[in-house]
Scaffold this motif. Structure first.
Motif, PDB file in Angstrom:
ATOM      1  N   ASN A   1       0.716  -1.091  -0.240  1.00 46.76           N
ATOM      2  CA  ASN A   1      -0.100  -0.029  -0.113  1.00 46.76           C
ATOM      3  C   ASN A   1       0.804   1.333   0.035  1.00 46.76           C
ATOM      4  O   ASN A   1       2.109   1.449   0.370  1.00 46.76           O
ATOM      5  N   ARG A   2       0.288   2.364  -0.350  1.00 42.71           N
ATOM      6  CA  ARG A   2       0.838   3.585  -0.661  1.00 42.71           C
ATOM      7  C   ARG A   2       1.628   4.149   0.906  1.00 42.71           C
ATOM      8  O   ARG A   2       2.801   4.468   0.806  1.00 42.71           O
ATOM      9  N   VAL A   3       0.910   4.020   1.803  1.00 45.16           N
ATOM     10  CA  VAL A   3       1.391   4.664   2.872  1.00 45.16           C
ATOM     11  C   VAL A   3       2.648   3.882   3.499  1.00 45.16           C
ATOM     12  O   VAL A   3       3.386   4.617   3.900  1.00 45.16           O
ATOM     13  N   THR A   4       2.588   2.515   3.358  1.00 43.83           N
ATOM     14  CA  THR A   4       3.746   1.911   3.862  1.00 43.83           C
ATOM     15  C   THR A   4       4.958   2.146   3.021  1.00 43.83           C
ATOM     16  O   THR A   4       6.041   2.468   3.309  1.00 43.83           O
ATOM     17  N   VAL A   5       4.638   2.283   1.656  1.00 44.61           N
ATOM     18  CA  VAL A   5       5.797   2.867   0.816  1.00 44.61           C
ATOM     19  C   VAL A   5       6.535   4.070   1.183  1.00 44.61           C
ATOM     20  O   VAL A   5       7.532   4.460   1.306  1.00 44.61           O
ATOM     21  N   VAL A   6       5.800   5.165   1.366  1.00 42.07           N
ATOM     22  CA  VAL A   6       5.964   6.374   1.452  1.00 42.07           C
ATOM     23  C   VAL A   6       6.741   6.417   2.941  1.00 42.07           C
ATOM     24  O   VAL A   6       7.839   6.869   3.268  1.00 42.07           O
ATOM     25  N   ARG A   7       6.163   5.693   4.009  1.00 42.48           N
ATOM     26  CA  ARG A   7       6.839   5.858   5.294  1.00 42.48           C
ATOM     27  C   ARG A   7       8.406   5.211   5.403  1.00 42.48           C
ATOM     28  O   ARG A   7       9.291   5.909   5.947  1.00 42.48           O
ATOM     29  N   TRP A   8       8.453   3.999   4.663  1.00 39.54           N
ATOM     30  CA  TRP A   8       9.712   3.628   4.542  1.00 39.54           C
ATOM     31  C   TRP A   8      10.655   4.569   3.706  1.00 39.54           C
ATOM     32  O   TRP A   8      11.802   4.685   4.195  1.00 39.54           O
ATOM     33  N   SER A   9      10.119   5.014   2.593  1.00 34.90           N
ATOM     34  CA  SER A   9      11.059   6.083   1.900  1.00 34.90           C
ATOM     35  C   SER A   9      11.530   7.106   2.842  1.00 34.90           C
ATOM     36  O   SER A   9      12.799   7.584   2.518  1.00 34.90           O
ATOM     37  N   TYR A  10      10.600   7.571   3.552  1.00 35.06           N
ATOM     38  CA  TYR A  10      11.307   8.743   4.083  1.00 35.06           C
ATOM     39  C   TYR A  10      12.111   8.447   5.249  1.00 35.06           C
ATOM     40  O   TYR A  10      13.271   9.142   5.659  1.00 35.06           O
ATOM     41  N   LEU A  11      11.980   7.313   5.991  1.00 34.66           N
ATOM     42  CA  LEU A  11      12.810   6.793   6.828  1.00 34.66           C
ATOM     43  C   LEU A  11      14.306   6.277   6.224  1.00 34.66           C
ATOM     44  O   LEU A  11      15.222   6.895   7.016  1.00 34.66           O
ATOM     45  N   CYS A  12      14.304   6.071   4.976  1.00 34.63           N
ATOM     46  CA  CYS A  12      15.764   5.717   4.285  1.00 34.63           C
ATOM     47  C   CYS A  12      16.347   7.286   4.072  1.00 34.63           C
ATOM     48  O   CYS A  12      17.448   7.325   3.928  1.00 34.63           O
ATOM     49  N   THR A  13      15.399   8.339   3.488  1.00 38.18           N
ATOM     50  CA  THR A  13      16.192   9.412   3.370  1.00 38.18           C
ATOM     51  C   THR A  13      16.769  10.181   4.244  1.00 38.18           C
ATOM     52  O   THR A  13      17.638  10.898   4.135  1.00 38.18           O
ATOM     53  N   VAL A  14      16.263  10.054   5.712  1.00 41.67           N
ATOM     54  CA  VAL A  14      17.178  10.413   6.835  1.00 41.67           C
ATOM     55  C   VAL A  14      18.664  10.190   6.631  1.00 41.67           C
ATOM     56  O   VAL A  14      19.547  11.298   6.529  1.00 41.67           O
ATOM     57  N   GLY A  15      19.142   8.869   6.508  1.00 34.17           N
ATOM     58  CA  GLY A  15      20.480   8.671   6.134  1.00 34.17           C
ATOM     59  C   GLY A  15      20.959   9.385   4.975  1.00 34.17           C
ATOM     60  O   GLY A  15      22.302   9.630   4.902  1.00 34.17           O
ATOM     61  N   ALA A  16      20.219   9.114   3.914  1.00 32.92           N
ATOM     62  CA  ALA A  16      20.835   9.652   2.637  1.00 32.92           C
ATOM     63  C   ALA A  16      21.172  11.318   2.685  1.00 32.92           C
ATOM     64  O   ALA A  16      22.090  11.644   2.178  1.00 32.92           O
ATOM     65  N   VAL A  17      20.308  11.991   3.317  1.00 35.99           N
ATOM     66  CA  VAL A  17      20.435  13.533   3.321  1.00 35.99           C
ATOM     67  C   VAL A  17      21.774  13.704   4.276  1.00 35.99           C
ATOM     68  O   VAL A  17      22.413  14.597   4.092  1.00 35.99           O
ATOM     69  N   ALA A  18      21.751  12.772   5.470  1.00 37.63           N
ATOM     70  CA  ALA A  18      23.030  12.985   6.180  1.00 37.63           C
ATOM     71  C   ALA A  18      24.326  13.077   5.472  1.00 37.63           C
ATOM     72  O   ALA A  18      25.386  13.423   5.528  1.00 37.63           O
ATOM     73  N   GLY A  19      24.138  11.826   4.531  1.00 36.82           N
ATOM     74  CA  GLY A  19      25.410  11.784   3.611  1.00 36.82           C
ATOM     75  C   GLY A  19      25.696  12.809   2.750  1.00 36.82           C
ATOM     76  O   GLY A  19      26.925  13.152   2.668  1.00 36.82           O
ATOM     77  N   VAL A  20      24.741  13.397   2.009  1.00 37.49           N
ATOM     78  CA  VAL A  20      24.862  14.567   1.413  1.00 37.49           C
ATOM     79  C   VAL A  20      25.629  15.548   1.993  1.00 37.49           C
ATOM     80  O   VAL A  20      26.505  16.207   1.548  1.00 37.49           O
ATOM     81  N   VAL A  21      25.298  15.956   3.117  1.00 34.14           N
ATOM     82  CA  VAL A  21      25.643  16.983   4.208  1.00 34.14           C
ATOM     83  C   VAL A  21      27.075  16.812   4.511  1.00 34.14           C
ATOM     84  O   VAL A  21      27.975  17.727   4.491  1.00 34.14           O
ATOM     85  N   PHE A  22      27.414  15.409   4.912  1.00 40.90           N
ATOM     86  CA  PHE A  22      28.731  14.995   5.613  1.00 40.90           C
ATOM     87  C   PHE A  22      29.851  14.377   4.924  1.00 40.90           C
ATOM     88  O   PHE A  22      30.938  14.314   5.122  1.00 40.90           O
ATOM     89  N   VAL A  23      29.253  13.631   3.926  1.00 40.69           N
ATOM     90  CA  VAL A  23      30.514  12.680   3.347  1.00 40.69           C
ATOM     91  C   VAL A  23      31.062  13.532   2.286  1.00 40.69           C
ATOM     92  O   VAL A  23      30.710  14.080   1.437  1.00 40.69           O
ATOM     93  N   PRO A  24      32.419  13.247   2.275  1.00 42.07           N
ATOM     94  CA  PRO A  24      33.359  13.913   1.606  1.00 42.07           C
ATOM     95  C   PRO A  24      33.710  13.453   0.191  1.00 42.07           C
ATOM     96  O   PRO A  24      33.211  11.970   0.105  1.00 42.07           O
ATOM     97  N   GLY A  25      34.239  13.947  -0.889  1.00 47.02           N
ATOM     98  CA  GLY A  25      34.531  13.306  -2.266  1.00 47.02           C
ATOM     99  C   GLY A  25      33.610  12.887  -3.065  1.00 47.02           C
ATOM    100  O   GLY A  25      32.383  13.328  -2.847  1.00 47.02           O
ATOM    101  N   PRO A  26      33.897  12.130  -4.089  1.00 47.44           N
ATOM    102  CA  PRO A  26      32.969  11.828  -5.074  1.00 47.44           C
ATOM    103  C   PRO A  26      31.726  10.973  -4.482  1.00 47.44           C
ATOM    104  O   PRO A  26      30.790  10.855  -5.157  1.00 47.44           O
ATOM    105  N   ALA A  27      32.024  10.436  -3.403  1.00 41.63           N
ATOM    106  CA  ALA A  27      30.998   9.546  -2.524  1.00 41.63           C
ATOM    107  C   ALA A  27      29.472  10.459  -2.613  1.00 41.63           C
ATOM    108  O   ALA A  27      28.401   9.828  -2.115  1.00 41.63           O
TER     109      ALA A  27
END
Length: 397
Positions: free
Chosen positions: A266-292
């Motif tokens: 269902n849509r709610v489950t997909v959206v919920r897990w997507s936002y949870l995974c995005t937390v770590g991804a945005v942290a990587g954008v802000v703090f991870v150096p180099g081409p990664a």
């Protein structure tokens, strides 16, 4: 006209419109370099593009609930393109704000009616709505490439050439309009797209708040990720442009994936897990150096766009009697609130650092996840079963 053909035309037309949403952020580095704008002044341009849109989009949505206005598709496309095309011609900051604001109004007028038409054409298919949304994501992704080719090679005075996608998109809308007219003449669905059902305003408000969180993160990244990556990659302008392209391209992938996943879960489950995974991804954008950092830009973009079309259809199902209003508010919040927050991020970057200013964005996907934790999945109204064919009566002779 087949459903697949209509969705394809709408998707390509959506790309031709949303290229102008992406063009605003793509033009910001050129305004900074050619006109020496500060971060705060540059983010004010993003604000101008979204400020009127935040008011206009729900209003256009309410209008489409009362009256079907398919003519808005080609006309608003042209308005959106003209605003961006004129934005580079004047050195006046005030006129630049006016032109990008006009473009924002054109984009605002397009989305509620196009979402209504796409909803009718998709017949409730999440995957079809995902393909429609994909067009907008592709437009976003192509914006930095288009701006780099036109403005990057010839300067801001060549910005009138950016009107070409708008002209192409308006032409692509015409077969859709003719198809709608034939459907109306044949007695098919031609109203404003209202459906019966019970409104769930509480769930809609929580959904809207989650969209606000998503908007601030995505618009914040789209406005400043090119500067951020440029700083972390040794001052290369090309590196910053590539990051913006990855941000938009990842959104295109996320939209298609979101539609497919919603067909399985269902849509709610997909959206919920997507936002949870995005937390770590945005942290990587802000703090991870180099081409990664490019990997985390792509993951953050996909995580933010998996919910995109799903949130639109959820909003329509929470307010089934006001599909246009639901679409207008949801799509309007997608860009408007983020545009309002961009000057705050820019001001903080001016007085501290860009990394410090982007750090609060990590928290917002977590808030969106919390808002989705207990949201119900709307139950689609059942279609009436077709009447069984009656056997012909025997005639006695």
């Amino acid at each position: 006209m087949s459903r697949k053909y209509v969705i394809t035309l709408l998707s390509v037309g959506h790309a031709c419109v949303d290229v102008y949403q992406g063009a605003v952020a793509s033009l910001v580095p050129f305004f900074v370099s050619e006109r020496s704008y500060t971060y705060a002044a540059a983010s004010g341009i993003v604000l101008a593009a979204s400020l009127l849109s935040s008011v206009a989009q729900p209003l256009f949505g309410a209008l489409t609930d009362r009256h079907a206005m398919p003519w808005l598709l080609p006309s608003s496309t042209v308005v959106g393109g003209l605003g961006i095309a004129l934005s580079g011609l004047s050195g006046s900051y005030a006129l630049t704000l006016v032109f990008v604001a006009i473009s924002g109004v054109g984009v605002a007028a397009y989305h509620p009616e196009s979402a209504r038409v796409a909803r009718l054409a998709s017949e409730g298919s999440h995957a079809a709505m995902g393909w429609f949304s994909l067009g907008g994501n592709i437009g976003f992704a192509l914006a930095p490439v288009l701006v780099a080719v036109v403005v990057g090679t010839g300067g801001l005075h060549l910005s009138p050439l950016l009107v070409v996608p708008a002209l192409a998109g308006s032409v692509l809308c015409l077969p859709v309009l003719r198809g709608l007219e034939r459907t109306r003449a044949a007695g098919g669905a031609s109203g404003a797209g209202q459906r019966g059902g019970v409104e769930d305003r509480s769930s809609f408000v929580r959904l809207a708040l989650a969209v606000v969180c998503r908007s601030i993160v995505f618009i914040g990244l789209s406005t400043f990720v090119s500067f951020h990556v440029k700083e972390r990659m040794g001052g290369s302008t090309a590196a910053g442009t590539a990051a913006l392209f990855v941000l938009y391209l990842g959104g295109a992938v996320g939209t298609v994936v979101g539609g497919r996943l919603a067909e399985r879960w269902n849509r709610v489950t997909v959206v919920r897990w997507s936002y949870l995974c995005t937390v770590g991804a945005v942290a990587g954008v802000v703090f991870v150096p180099g081409p990664a950092v490019y990997l985390f830009v792509a993951l953050a973009s996909a995580g933010l766009y998996v919910p995109f079309s799903l949130q639109v259809t959820l909003a329509q199902d929470y307010l089934p009697t006001r599909v246009g209003t639901a679409s207008g508010i949801t799509l309007g919040l997608t860009v408007s609130i983020g545009g309002l927050a961009s000057p705050v991020i820019g001001r903080l970057a001016d007085v501290t650092s860009l990394q410090t200013a982007l750090t609060p964005l990590i928290v917002l996907p977590a808030l969106a996840w919390l808002l989705f934790r207990d949201l119900p999945e709307p139950v689609a109204p059942e279609r009436p079963a077709p009447e069984p064919a009656r056997a012909p009566e025997k005639v006695e002779t």
